[in-house]
Scaffold this active site. Structure first.
Site, short mmCIF file in Angstrom:
data_model
loop_
_atom_site.label_atom_id
_atom_site.label_comp_id
_atom_site.label_asym_id
_atom_site.label_seq_id
_atom_site.Cartn_x
_atom_site.Cartn_y
_atom_site.Cartn_z
N THR A 62 36.19 49.49 32.87
CA THR A 62 35.77 48.16 32.39
C THR A 62 34.75 47.56 33.36
O THR A 62 34.83 46.39 33.74
CB THR A 62 36.96 47.21 32.16
OG1 THR A 62 38.04 47.94 31.58
CG2 THR A 62 36.59 46.09 31.20
N GLU A 76 41.64 55.97 36.03
CA GLU A 76 40.66 54.88 35.90
C GLU A 76 41.41 53.57 36.06
O GLU A 76 42.29 53.25 35.27
CB GLU A 76 40.01 55.00 34.52
CG GLU A 76 39.12 53.84 34.12
CD GLU A 76 38.79 53.90 32.61
OE1 GLU A 76 38.90 54.97 31.98
OE2 GLU A 76 38.43 52.85 32.07
N LYS A 96 32.11 58.14 26.67
CA LYS A 96 33.43 57.73 26.19
C LYS A 96 33.27 57.25 24.75
O LYS A 96 32.44 56.37 24.48
CB LYS A 96 33.94 56.61 27.10
CG LYS A 96 35.08 55.78 26.55
CD LYS A 96 35.50 54.76 27.59
CE LYS A 96 36.00 53.48 26.96
NZ LYS A 96 36.51 52.53 27.96
#
Ligand SMILES: O=C[C@H](O)COP(=O)(O)O
Length: 206
Positions: free
Chosen positions: A68, A41, A128
């Site tokens: 993000t 990621e 998450k």
């Protein structure tokens, strides 16, 4: 091409790279994949992240995703540049909408049971649990109770000393951050060191 979530479930780990710069993102992906961590990621806090996503995607090395992701525009741009999954720090309706419309899995950030349910309502492919360091593996076990079918992926504070415990308590996979990809190592291009830390992390999960 294997779906990103299948790869993450199979490896039981992905990395989140939050570095000031990534001098050679393909070399980074290769170092991680060689150690058994295929999914990485790359976060929007790294300047030039879209170029990094594109380079890894074009190389065919690893499974690259964007992290993000805060806005619909970022989500669109990440997907346009080859991101095979998206990750958010928390619930974000407009990011989820882009992911669902474009058929790209989103790993949506959540912390409480209510947020886990909201993430699922928004179409999250996995949830998450962030920041996982705050309440630790025991909290993951509590969350796994009512959500046994949900892929819960703790992030934040996961390391070689606690990854196995998170997994034993029901995590579908864990997110390895600075324990494997320290920002200074990434920025300096220390790929062998990163490969060694990734291998050590993977060994700790057994
Ligand atoms: O966004 C980064 C994650 O919170 C990773 O945190 P960590 O470096 O503590 O693993």
């Amino acid at each position: 091409m294997t779906a990103a979530l299948e790869v993450i479930r199979a490896d039981r780990v992905l990395t989140v790279v939050r570095a000031p710069e990534i001098p050679d993102p393909v070399a980074l992906a290769e170092a991680l994949a060689g150690a058994g961590i295929r999914a990485l990621e790359l976060t929007f806090t790294t300047p030039g992240v879209l170029d990094c996503l594109r380079k890894v995607a074009d190389s065919g090395r690893g499974v690259v995703g964007a992290g993000t992701v805060l806005t619909a525009e970022q989500a669109e741009a990440a997907i346009d540049n080859g991101a095979r999954f998206l990750v958010t720090p928390g619930l974000r309706v407009r990011v989820a909408a882009v992911a669902v419309r474009r058929g790209i899995p989103v790993v949506m950030g959540a912390f409480t049971p209510s947020e886990v349910m909201q993430a699922l309502d928004l179409g999250a492919a996995a949830v998450k649990i962030f920041p996982a360091r705050t309440l630790g593996p025991g909290y993951l076990k509590d969350l796994h109770g009512p959500f046994p079918e949900v892929d819960l992926i703790p992030s934040g504070g996961v390391n070689a000393g606690n990854a196995a415990e998170f997994l034993a308590h029901g995590a579908a996979a864990v997110t390895a951050g600075t324990d494997v990809v320290a920002p200074a190592d990434v920025a300096a291009g220390r790929w062998p060191e990163i490969a060694a830390r990734a291998a050590s992390f993977v060994r700790s999960m057994k």
